[in-house]
Each structure stands twice: as structure tokens, then as C-alpha cells.
Design a protein around this motif. Structure first.
Motif, PDB file in Angstrom:
ATOM      1  N   PHE A   8     -24.274  -7.768  13.287  1.00  0.00           N
ATOM      2  CA  PHE A   8     -23.821  -6.875  12.233  1.00  0.00           C
ATOM      3  C   PHE A   8     -23.161  -7.735  11.155  1.00  0.00           C
ATOM      4  CE2 PHE A   8     -20.012  -7.527  14.648  1.00  0.00           C
ATOM      5  CZ  PHE A   8     -18.941  -7.313  13.784  1.00  0.00           C
ATOM      6  N   THR A   9     -22.933  -7.155   9.993  1.00  0.00           N
ATOM      7  CA  THR A   9     -22.340  -7.885   8.870  1.00  0.00           C
ATOM      8  C   THR A   9     -20.871  -7.497   8.726  1.00  0.00           C
ATOM      9  OG1 THR A   9     -24.464  -7.926   7.721  1.00  0.00           O
ATOM     10  CG2 THR A   9     -22.504  -8.383   6.409  1.00  0.00           C
ATOM     11  N   LEU A  10     -19.997  -8.516   8.688  1.00  0.00           N
ATOM     12  CA  LEU A  10     -18.561  -8.289   8.517  1.00  0.00           C
ATOM     13  C   LEU A  10     -18.096  -9.077   7.298  1.00  0.00           C
ATOM     14  CD1 LEU A  10     -15.941  -7.063   9.439  1.00  0.00           C
ATOM     15  CD2 LEU A  10     -15.728  -8.831  11.170  1.00  0.00           C
ATOM     16  N   ASN A  11     -17.901  -8.372   6.207  1.00  0.00           N
ATOM     17  CA  ASN A  11     -17.503  -8.979   4.936  1.00  0.00           C
ATOM     18  C   ASN A  11     -18.387 -10.167   4.578  1.00  0.00           C
ATOM     19  OD1 ASN A  11     -15.889  -8.992   2.613  1.00  0.00           O
ATOM     20  ND2 ASN A  11     -14.552 -10.588   3.434  1.00  0.00           N
ATOM     21  N   GLY A  12     -19.680  -9.969   4.721  1.00  0.00           N
ATOM     22  CA  GLY A  12     -20.658 -10.979   4.324  1.00  0.00           C
ATOM     23  C   GLY A  12     -21.101 -11.927   5.415  1.00  0.00           C
ATOM     24  N   ALA A  13     -20.387 -11.970   6.532  1.00  0.00           N
ATOM     25  CA  ALA A  13     -20.746 -12.882   7.631  1.00  0.00           C
ATOM     26  C   ALA A  13     -21.597 -12.154   8.669  1.00  0.00           C
ATOM     27  CB  ALA A  13     -19.479 -13.421   8.290  1.00  0.00           C
ATOM     28  N   GLN A  14     -22.545 -12.866   9.236  1.00  0.00           N
ATOM     29  CA  GLN A  14     -23.367 -12.326  10.325  1.00  0.00           C
ATOM     30  C   GLN A  14     -22.665 -12.599  11.649  1.00  0.00           C
ATOM     31  OE1 GLN A  14     -26.598 -10.555  10.094  1.00  0.00           O
ATOM     32  NE2 GLN A  14     -25.430 -10.311   8.192  1.00  0.00           N
ATOM     33  N   VAL A  15     -22.346 -11.536  12.366  1.00  0.00           N
ATOM     34  CA  VAL A  15     -21.533 -11.637  13.572  1.00  0.00           C
ATOM     35  C   VAL A  15     -22.285 -10.989  14.739  1.00  0.00           C
ATOM     36  CG1 VAL A  15     -19.293 -11.099  14.611  1.00  0.00           C
ATOM     37  CG2 VAL A  15     -19.464 -11.474  12.140  1.00  0.00           C
ATOM     38  N   VAL A 267     -22.042  -1.439  28.806  1.00  0.00           N
ATOM     39  CA  VAL A 267     -21.965  -2.157  27.529  1.00  0.00           C
ATOM     40  C   VAL A 267     -22.982  -1.602  26.541  1.00  0.00           C
ATOM     41  CG1 VAL A 267     -22.086  -4.412  26.403  1.00  0.00           C
ATOM     42  CG2 VAL A 267     -21.098  -4.208  28.680  1.00  0.00           C
ATOM     43  N   ARG A 268     -24.178  -1.258  27.029  1.00  0.00           N
ATOM     44  CA  ARG A 268     -25.176  -0.644  26.148  1.00  0.00           C
ATOM     45  C   ARG A 268     -24.655   0.675  25.597  1.00  0.00           C
ATOM     46  NH1 ARG A 268     -28.465  -3.009  23.110  1.00  0.00           N
ATOM     47  NH2 ARG A 268     -27.555  -1.598  21.591  1.00  0.00           N
ATOM     48  N   TRP A 269     -23.937   1.428  26.430  1.00  0.00           N
ATOM     49  CA  TRP A 269     -23.341   2.705  25.988  1.00  0.00           C
ATOM     50  C   TRP A 269     -22.411   2.467  24.803  1.00  0.00           C
ATOM     51  CZ3 TRP A 269     -18.398   4.614  25.475  1.00  0.00           C
ATOM     52  CH2 TRP A 269     -18.258   5.991  25.338  1.00  0.00           C
ATOM     53  N   VAL A 270     -21.560   1.446  24.894  1.00  0.00           N
ATOM     54  CA  VAL A 270     -20.641   1.154  23.792  1.00  0.00           C
ATOM     55  C   VAL A 270     -21.427   0.800  22.536  1.00  0.00           C
ATOM     56  CG1 VAL A 270     -18.842  -0.412  22.956  1.00  0.00           C
ATOM     57  CG2 VAL A 270     -18.761   0.425  25.309  1.00  0.00           C
ATOM     58  N   LEU A 271     -22.387  -0.096  22.653  1.00  0.00           N
ATOM     59  CA  LEU A 271     -23.140  -0.547  21.490  1.00  0.00           C
ATOM     60  C   LEU A 271     -23.954   0.563  20.843  1.00  0.00           C
ATOM     61  CD1 LEU A 271     -24.430  -4.008  22.775  1.00  0.00           C
ATOM     62  CD2 LEU A 271     -22.526  -3.585  21.200  1.00  0.00           C
ATOM     63  N   ASP A 272     -24.354   1.566  21.628  1.00  0.00           N
ATOM     64  CA  ASP A 272     -25.176   2.651  21.099  1.00  0.00           C
ATOM     65  C   ASP A 272     -24.357   3.822  20.562  1.00  0.00           C
ATOM     66  OD1 ASP A 272     -27.526   1.324  21.537  1.00  0.00           O
ATOM     67  OD2 ASP A 272     -28.064   2.385  23.369  1.00  0.00           O
ATOM     68  N   ARG A 273     -23.046   3.757  20.656  1.00  0.00           N
ATOM     69  CA  ARG A 273     -22.211   4.819  20.095  1.00  0.00           C
ATOM     70  C   ARG A 273     -22.178   4.670  18.573  1.00  0.00           C
ATOM     71  NH1 ARG A 273     -21.400   8.936  23.382  1.00  0.00           N
ATOM     72  NH2 ARG A 273     -19.306   9.384  22.599  1.00  0.00           N
ATOM     73  N   PRO A 274     -22.320   5.768  17.844  1.00  0.00           N
ATOM     74  CA  PRO A 274     -22.309   5.686  16.376  1.00  0.00           C
ATOM     75  C   PRO A 274     -21.004   5.072  15.858  1.00  0.00           C
ATOM     76  CG  PRO A 274     -23.074   7.846  17.109  1.00  0.00           C
ATOM     77  CD  PRO A 274     -22.562   7.137  18.324  1.00  0.00           C
ATOM     78  N   GLY A 275     -21.134   4.106  14.961  1.00  0.00           N
ATOM     79  CA  GLY A 275     -19.963   3.506  14.346  1.00  0.00           C
ATOM     80  C   GLY A 275     -19.428   2.269  15.038  1.00  0.00           C
ATOM     81  N   ILE A 276     -19.961   1.928  16.208  1.00  0.00           N
ATOM     82  CA  ILE A 276     -19.482   0.738  16.923  1.00  0.00           C
ATOM     83  C   ILE A 276     -20.244  -0.493  16.445  1.00  0.00           C
ATOM     84  CG2 ILE A 276     -19.232  -0.384  19.161  1.00  0.00           C
ATOM     85  CD1 ILE A 276     -17.333   1.978  18.712  1.00  0.00           C
ATOM     86  N   SER A 277     -19.492  -1.518  16.061  1.00  0.00           N
ATOM     87  CA  SER A 277     -20.102  -2.742  15.547  1.00  0.00           C
ATOM     88  C   SER A 277     -20.340  -3.772  16.643  1.00  0.00           C
ATOM     89  CB  SER A 277     -19.208  -3.359  14.467  1.00  0.00           C
ATOM     90  OG  SER A 277     -18.908  -2.420  13.457  1.00  0.00           O
ATOM     91  N   ALA A 278     -19.345  -3.951  17.539  1.00  0.00           N
ATOM     92  CA  ALA A 278     -19.445  -4.997  18.549  1.00  0.00           C
ATOM     93  C   ALA A 278     -18.617  -4.618  19.771  1.00  0.00           C
ATOM     94  CB  ALA A 278     -18.965  -6.335  17.999  1.00  0.00           C
ATOM     95  N   ALA A 279     -18.985  -5.200  20.891  1.00  0.00           N
ATOM     96  CA  ALA A 279     -18.247  -5.018  22.145  1.00  0.00           C
ATOM     97  C   ALA A 279     -17.821  -6.394  22.641  1.00  0.00           C
ATOM     98  CB  ALA A 279     -19.125  -4.333  23.195  1.00  0.00           C
ATOM     99  N   LEU A 280     -16.549  -6.516  23.006  1.00  0.00           N
ATOM    100  CA  LEU A 280     -16.052  -7.776  23.553  1.00  0.00           C
ATOM    101  C   LEU A 280     -16.332  -7.840  25.050  1.00  0.00           C
ATOM    102  CD1 LEU A 280     -12.668  -8.121  21.648  1.00  0.00           C
ATOM    103  CD2 LEU A 280     -14.889  -9.131  21.089  1.00  0.00           C
ATOM    104  N   TRP A 281     -16.700  -9.022  25.496  1.00  0.00           N
ATOM    105  CA  TRP A 281     -17.097  -9.262  26.885  1.00  0.00           C
ATOM    106  C   TRP A 281     -16.170 -10.340  27.438  1.00  0.00           C
ATOM    107  CZ3 TRP A 281     -22.154  -7.766  29.083  1.00  0.00           C
ATOM    108  CH2 TRP A 281     -22.427  -8.346  30.328  1.00  0.00           C
ATOM    109  N   GLY A 282     -15.272  -9.952  28.314  1.00  0.00           N
ATOM    110  CA  GLY A 282     -14.352 -10.917  28.894  1.00  0.00           C
ATOM    111  C   GLY A 282     -15.021 -11.765  29.957  1.00  0.00           C
TER     112      GLY A 282
END
Length: 331
Positions: A8-15, A267-282
Motif C-alpha cells: 500500500f502507499t503511505l505518503n508516497g512510499a510503497q509499504v 491474518v487474511r481476515w485482517v487484510l481483507d477488512r475494508p480500510g485496513i492497510s497492513a497487519a503487523l506480524w510478531g
């Protein structure tokens, strides 16, 4: 397996949409982590197409940032990493407290740069709102750092919609980092809609609910002394049994319909929720990143989301949120 990371894009950066969460490698609340393992984990992200590493001074009281700094130097290319760190928590012999005093925030920033061995931070976040001060005070500090080019993007963590609204009147707000997982959905009410309507990226933490959704825990799994989960009401019987039953049924659903396990489903559930950009993985060791490719390349449709909701509601009749993580209020 072929790496197929989403971005996804965060203030111009690809993350990357999966980020390495480094609370655990700090070693203070998740058990000791050998330095070699921690550094190897930070470097193993590139094997999975990840560039995002999220950290904070409170993780191991500086140790997590120090280890990431060593990994950056060993790798040799600072620009390959997207480093997100934080400020706004202090610790002493009485506990952990939110503190966004401007002078302290400025000092925290310099300390983080020193530990990380860098001269800029990709994303700088206020870790928790300090309820003893107007949020605008913290925003003013980040505005100065942002205008000076010392931070590339501005974020907050654990902020409500009202707090984000006040904060963003002082400085452009690019992200919020709340807890979010199958069992903890408090942000659905107002935080997530606010972020969505104001173009604010959402980076979620506790995507596996402190390993509860990893599928490895049993009723008699020992939680070692000093482990943060000893304080989590979800891990206390009889409530713990409800969550384990949900995990078991979710795992069966994932296997039957997708040939996956509950960890991949969560984790797929989190990523597929509308509005979610990223999920952290410890992770504390490189091999704990191995399941990540199994999260990519597929999606949950509306009927799957509905069945997941049904399973959780049927099994967890006494739910509890992540409130126990909230730091104290300083006096």
C-alpha cells in the motif's frame, strides 16, 4: 514458495501489507530472545517481500531499536527498510505511563535515532494518547520534525476518532495503529470509519491476538513468568476455553474451505477488512515468518466473513477487549 507480497502507499512510499512487529524481540515481556535470532529475524523479512518493521522504545526498554539498528548496519542499505517507531511512553519502577510532554518527545526522538543508527524515521507515531495534555501538544512536536524532513510520515497509535481529529488539525496525519483481530474489533465502531473517510492508513497490531490465533495453544499450555499474556483476561479460565473453542472451529473452517490453518485465516481476515492497510506480524525467530506466503494470493468473500462472525459469536459468549494493555495515567 514464490514471494507475492501486497503493498500500500503511505505518503508516497510503497509499504508491505505485512510488517514485522518487534515487541517480542525486545525480550522484556515475551521471554528472552538471543541477539543473533533477533537480528536474523529482522533480516529475514526480505525473504518474504516485507520492508516494514515496527518498533518502539518501550519494547525491551530500547533493546528492540538497538537490535534493528544492528540489522540495518549488517544489511548495509538503510533505504531497503521502512522503519516505524514511536514515542510517548515512559517507564519507571511503578509501571508504564503515557507521557507526551514536548521536551520528552524531542529527547525520545533523538534517542531512537541513536539506537537505530539512522538520521531519519520513515513513520513516527505517538504510542498512546497522553490524557493529561491536549493532543495538539504532541502534534506540534511531530509537525516540527515533519517539516524539517526528519520524519517522512506522521502517525499515532491507540488514538480515538476525536483524538485523531484534534491531532490532524496541527499536522498531516498519515496513519493510526490500533489493535485489531478476529476477537478484538472495537475500532469498527468509529476509529476505522474515521480513518477510512480521512484517508488515514491503518496498521493493525495484535493481528494474532497475542498468539491466541496462531493455533498452537492448548488449555494446559504453560505461560511463563514475565509473559505479558499472564495479565490478559483472555488467557484466564474459564474464558480461555471459549477462545480456544473458537480457534478450533476457525481452524476447521480454514482447512475445509481453503486448505489453510487458522493462523493464515486470521491474518487474511485482517487484510481483507475494508480500510485496513497492513497487519503487523510478531516474530522472535526467522522460522516464525515462514507461514507468511500462505496468507497471500487469496481472499475471504462475504459469506466466509459471515461464517467467521457466526463461529466467534457462538463460541465466545464472554468476550473481552485489549483494555489491559492501556498504560497508566501519570500524576
Amino acid at each position: 514458495m514464490l514471494v507475492c507480497m501486497e503493498f500500500f502507499t503511505l505518503n508516497g512510499a510503497q509499504v508491505s501489507r505485512i510488517g514485522l512487529g518487534t515487541w517480542a524481540i525486545g525480550g522484556s515481556e515475551w521471554g528472552a530472545v538471543p541477539e543473533a535470532d533477533a537480528i536474523a529475524t529482522c533480516l529475514a523479512i526480505f525473504d518474504h517481500g516485507i520492508n516494514l518493521i515496527d518498533t518502539a522504545p518501550i519494547y525491551g526498554f530500547g533493546r528492540s531499536e538497538q537490535l534493528i539498528g544492528k540489522a540495518i548496519r549488517q544489511h548495509g542499505r538503510r533505504q531497503d527498510f521502512y522503519i516505524a517507531t514511536k514515542a510517548g511512553l515512559e517507564w519507571n519502577d511503578r509501571g508504564v505511563f503515557s507521557n507526551s510532554d514536548p521536551a520528552r518527545l524531542r529527547q525520545e526522538f533523538e534517542d531512537s535515532l541513536r539506537r537505530l543508527g539512522t538520521d531519519y524515521v520513515d513513520l513516527y507515531q505517538i504510542h498512546w494518547p497522553d490524557t493529561t495534555l491536549p493532543v495538539e501538544r504532541a502534534a506540534e512536536v511531530l509537525r516540527q520534525l515533519f517539516d524539517a524532513g526528519r520524519i517522512r510520515a506522521v502517525g499515532v497509535s491507540n488514538f480515538s476518532a476525536a483524538q485523531m481529529d484534534a491531532f490532524s488539525k496541527i499536522v498531516p496525519l498519515h496513519s493510526n495503529q490500533p489493535p485489531y483481530n478476529l476477537f478484538e474489533r472495537e475500532i469498527d465502531a468509529s476509529t476505522l470509519p474515521y480513518c477510512h473517510s480521512h484517508n488515514i492508513a491503518v496498521l493493525t497490531y495484535s493481528s494474532l491476538c497475542r498468539s491466541l490465533l496462531a493455533g498452537r495453544l492448548k488449555a494446559d499450555t504453560p505461560i511463563p513468568e514475565g509473559d505479558i499474556r499472564r495479565e490478559d483476561p483472555k488467557f484466564q479460565l474459564p474464558r480461555f476455553a471459549q477462545y480456544l473453542q473458537a480457534v478450533q472451529q476457525l481452524d476447521a473452517f480454514a482447512q475445509q474451505h481453503y486448505g489453510k490453518r487458522v493462523l493464515h485465516l486470521a491474518v487474511r481476515w485482517v487484510l481483507d477488512r475494508p480500510g485496513i492497510s497492513a497487519a503487523l506480524w510478531g516474530a522472535k525467530r526467522p522460522e516464525q515468518l515462514a507461514p507468511i506466503p500462505e496468507v497471500m494470493g487469496w481472499h475471504l468473500d462475504a459469506s466466509a466473513m459471515a461464517e467467521i462472525d457466526r463461529i466467534v459469536a457462538a463460541c465466545v459468549t464472554d468476550p473481552v477487549g485489549p483494555e489491559y494493555l492501556t498504560p497508566g495515567v501519570r500524576t
